[in-house]
Every structure is written in structure tokens, then in C-alpha cells.
Design a protein around this motif. Structure first.
Motif, short mmCIF file in Angstrom:
data_model
loop_
_atom_site.label_atom_id
_atom_site.label_comp_id
_atom_site.label_asym_id
_atom_site.label_seq_id
_atom_site.Cartn_x
_atom_site.Cartn_y
_atom_site.Cartn_z
N THR A 204 48.31 3.44 69.95
CA THR A 204 48.43 4.11 68.65
C THR A 204 49.73 4.88 68.61
OG1 THR A 204 46.01 4.38 68.58
CG2 THR A 204 47.32 5.74 67.07
N LYS A 207 52.98 9.46 66.27
CA LYS A 207 53.00 10.22 65.01
C LYS A 207 51.62 10.22 64.35
CE LYS A 207 54.57 6.38 62.05
NZ LYS A 207 55.62 5.93 61.12
N VAL A 208 50.80 9.22 64.67
CA VAL A 208 49.42 9.18 64.17
C VAL A 208 48.49 9.88 65.15
CG1 VAL A 208 47.48 7.69 63.55
CG2 VAL A 208 49.81 7.07 62.87
N LYS A 211 49.22 13.71 65.18
CA LYS A 211 49.52 14.33 63.90
C LYS A 211 48.75 15.65 63.76
CE LYS A 211 49.58 13.55 58.90
NZ LYS A 211 49.27 12.61 57.80
N LEU A 215 44.74 12.72 58.51
CA LEU A 215 45.40 11.43 58.41
C LEU A 215 45.32 10.87 56.98
CD1 LEU A 215 43.99 9.75 61.64
CD2 LEU A 215 46.10 11.05 61.41
N GLU A 219 46.97 5.78 57.92
CA GLU A 219 46.92 6.29 59.29
C GLU A 219 45.49 6.24 59.83
OE1 GLU A 219 50.60 9.53 58.98
OE2 GLU A 219 48.54 10.09 58.43
N VAL A 222 44.90 2.82 61.09
CA VAL A 222 45.62 2.63 62.36
C VAL A 222 44.86 3.30 63.51
CG1 VAL A 222 47.72 3.21 63.63
CG2 VAL A 222 47.88 2.36 61.29
N MET A 223 44.40 4.52 63.29
CA MET A 223 43.68 5.25 64.34
C MET A 223 42.40 4.53 64.73
SD MET A 223 43.43 7.83 66.40
CE MET A 223 44.24 9.37 65.94
#
Length: 404
Positions: A204, A207-208, A211, A215, A219, A222-223
Motif C-alpha cells: 500500500t 501516502k495512503v 495518511k 481516506l 484511497e 486502495v487500502m
């Protein structure tokens, strides 16, 4: 007034006080906001949020809905019924005796997880053999006194959360598996699964992953992919067990089918996957993060009971509660005498009557000379008091760990 309603009763003009789910289980930037249109209601439905809390002082009311206080009282009564039914076994040595050893094992486990995660980030293969000795040490520590090791799992550095969360899930899952009466090899493999359940997060983007805030929808997607990545990494890992794979692949599935990545439901989820889901959420919501404050253990257990209506196997949540105790070792509690005390030992006779260390007079607002009080004993024998609730350590600027 704060009330709880089914999401199906939401309408524009209401004000959401709490979405009643973990921060990673909803896509909203805030947990408190007005319902302005049907789009907001649809988004809540798409997130499989079944019940919410509304603020009737800021929006429309539902006359017959239970208040937050009424819901909490009912949940606490249910927890007490569970506590009185079948307390878990307690280890053979005291917390004081075990804590120093547990500290060393906990530190070693954090180092091992960091190395495993670093190797995974570099594309190297996960070495199961690297983790086996420290999982064995964690298991041995929990057999001696589970409270010592489990109290350490609540101590986390916000910058190292991913590593420390993995160690926490490992220790909690070992204790849970032991409490469920599983065999030694299954317990060991459950621990390894806990250590590597989030290994996919190494794919991952930072930046995600790091963060310091909520999110975005993109994002969020993505997570959530980290579960698939963890499974793919472990499927090609030599000597990985099916038990460890179940922990990694299924810890975000939910009992009502609302989880991810496969929306598995009920017994489609393995027993170990269901247990891992409970442990993962409990450790997450009791941990401080950059963007939210961790709950007190007792509050977290109450939430687990509430969410087990949909998200978790209720019988397993009850079993988990018996393993760690309603007032776990290291919890700060208020006694009937208005003293504040730290729980130092569980008692097999009752989870509601642990050994506590009284340290502060809440009525007069001053520190006391620490005194051990066995709440299971009668007057004149170091007892004659009872827990009336738990307290937030930061409210009183008390570090409970200093008193263990």
C-alpha cells in the motif's frame, strides 16, 4: 438527545451523531453530519451500516427509539451475564512476575514483525521460521499470565502502528485460541497468522497507509486491497499453514456478509477467520491513531457486543470477553469507595471481582499510597469494595502501566 435507530428509518433533516462502526468500515470524512438528501442515506446503505445514532437536538427525532444510555445499560447487563457464566482460566504466576519477561518478548516480536514487513516491501519471501520462536515465547508468556502480555498490546507508538498492531493481533489471537481450547499447533499457527495478517499493507502506498486523516473513496479502495495482497504473498510462502492463511485472508470478512474482499457470510468464514475479525477490530479500536483516540477496553468490548448483532459471531464475542475480561489487566476503574484503581490480576471466580491496586482518591482528588484490594474477598480481608465503572486514564493524567 442521542438515540439509536435502524438505518432504514433515516430521512433528510436528521443529524448523524455516530455511524456506529469502526473508522475503516465507512467511507465518510466525518462521523457526525446532517442528512441532507437521499444520496447520504444511500451512501450509508451502500456501506452496510445497519444502525446509527442520531442527535435529536440537531435534527429530526424518532419518538420510540431507545436512547444511547438505554442501549448502553442493556449491553452492560449482557456483558455482566456473560462474565458471571463462565470465567476464563488464569495463569499460574502474578502479573508483576511476568511483566518484565513479557516486555522483552513484546519488544522482540515488534522487531521480528518490522523485519518481516521490510522484507515483504522489498519483494523478498516471508520467512515463517523467523517468526516461530517469538510466537512460541508469546504463547508461553500467555500461559503463565495472559494479563501481562495483553496489557502491553495496548501500548502503541502512532508511527509504528502497523507493526505493533500485528503483534497485538498475534498475542490476542493466541490468548483467544487458548481460551477456546484449541490444540497447541493450531494456537501456534494462529499466532503466526496474527503476525503476518497485514503483510499486504507493505504494497500500500505510504501516502495512503500513513495518511493522518480520513481516506477518500479512492484511497479507501486502495487500502482495502491489502487483504488480497496479504493472501497472495502468503500463498507462495513456504511452510505457511492454512490456519495462518485464514487469519490473513478473512479478518475483514463480516458475519452478515458486509465485509471484504469476498463478502463471505456466517460459516462461509472459517472459525479462525471469525476469531481473527474480532481480535483485529478490538485491537484497532483500543489503539490511539493520528486521527482518532482509542477506546477504553471496556467501552471497546461493549461496542463489540453491539456490533455482534450483525458483524461478528455473538458466541465468539462472548468467548473473547471471557478470555480478556470485562476489566482487563491495566484497566483503570472506579470503585464504590470512589477510589480509582488499576486492575492487576483477573480472578477465576468472577471477572467482576479482580485484584485491583487502589491509587487515587477521586472524591478528594489526590494520590493514595498504592493498596491492593481483592474484590473477591469479604470485609477485613483486603476486599469489601466493588467496581462501579471504568475511567479514562488521560482524564486523570494517570498511566496505569506504572502501577503494574
Amino acid at each position: 438527545m442521542i438515540k439509536k435507530i435502524p438505518s432504514s428509518q433515516l430521512k433528510p433533516g436528521m443529524f448523524i451523531h455516530d455511524l456506529n462502526c469502526g473508522w475503516m468500515d465507512h467511507p465518510f470524512l466525518r462521523k457526525q453530519f446532517p442528512i441532507e438528501s437521499g444520496k447520504d442515506i444511500a451512501k450509508i446503505g451502500d456501506a452496510d451500516i445497519r444502525e446509527v445514532y442520531i442527535d435529536t437536538d440537531k435534527g429530526l427525532d424518532v419518538g420510540d427509539a431507545p436512547t444511547e444510555q438505554e442501549v448502553q445499560r442493556e449491553l452492560e447487563q449482557e456483558m455482566i451475564r456473560v462474565a458471571e457464566r463462565e470465567p476464563a482460566a488464569v495463569g499460574g504466576v502474578s502479573t508483576r512476575e511476568e511483566l518484565a519477561r513479557a516486555h522483552k518478548v513484546h519488544a522482540e516480536a515488534n522487531l521480528i514483525v518490522r523485519n518481516v514487513m521490510r522484507d515483504a516491501r522489498l519483494g523478498h519471501q516471508v520467512q515463517v521460521e523467523q517468526m516461530e520462536p517469538v510466537v512460541e515465547k508469546i504463547t508461553t508468556s500467555i500461559l503463565r499470565n495472559s494479563g501481562a502480555m495483553l496489557s502491553l498490546t495496548r501500548i502503541k507508538n502512532k508511527d509504528d502502528y502497523t507493526f505493533q498492531h500485528s503483534v497485538g493481533v498475534c498475542a490476542l489471537l493466541v490468548a483467544f485460541s487458548r481460551g477456546m481450547g484449541l490444540d497447541d499447533e493450531t494456537i501456534r499457527q494462529a499466532g503466526i497468522g496474527g503476525m503476518v495478517h497485514d503483510v499486504g499493507k507493505m504494497q500500500t502506498p505510504d501516502k495512503v497507509l500513513n495518511k493522518p486523516g480520513k481516506l477518500t473513496d479512492e484511497e479507501f479502495t486502495v487500502m482495502r486491497h491489502h487483504v488480497v495482497a496479504s493472501r497472495e504473498i502468503l500463498e507462495i510462502t513456504p511452510n505457511i499453514s492454512q490456519t495462518a492463511l485464514q487469519v490473513a485472508a478473512q479478518h475483514h470478512e463480516r458475519h452478515d456478509g458486509s465485509g471484504y474482499p469476498n463478502r463471505m457470510k456466517g460459516d462461509e468464514i472459517s472459525r479462525m477467520g471469525q476469531m481473527a475479525a474480532i481480535v483485529d477490530v478490538y485491537d484497532a479500536i483500543t489503539s490511539d491513531r493520528v486521527y482518532h483516540k482509542g477506546m477504553a477496553p471496556t467501552d471497546a468490548l461493549r461496542k463489540m457486543f453491539e456490533w455482534s448483532k450483525f458483524h461478528f459471531n455473538p458466541e465468539l464475542v462472548q468467548a473473547f470477553t471471557r478470555v480478556i475480561g470485562i476489566y482487563p489487566v491495566g484497566a483503570l476503574v472506579r470503585l464504590e469507595s470512589q477510589r480509582l484503581a488499576v486492575v492487576v490480576e483477573q480472578r477465576e471466580a468472577s471477572m467482576l471481582q479482580p485484584l485491583v491496586r487502589a491509587i487515587f482518591d477521586a472524591r478528594r482528588n489526590y494520590h493514595l499510597k498504592p493498596e491492593d484490594v481483592d474484590l473477591s474477598r469479604p470485609m477485613g480481608k483486603g476486599g469489601a469494595d466493588r467496581i462501579v465503572g471504568h475511567e479514562l486514564p488521560e482524564k486523570w493524567q494517570i498511566d496505569p502501566m506504572k502501577f503494574l
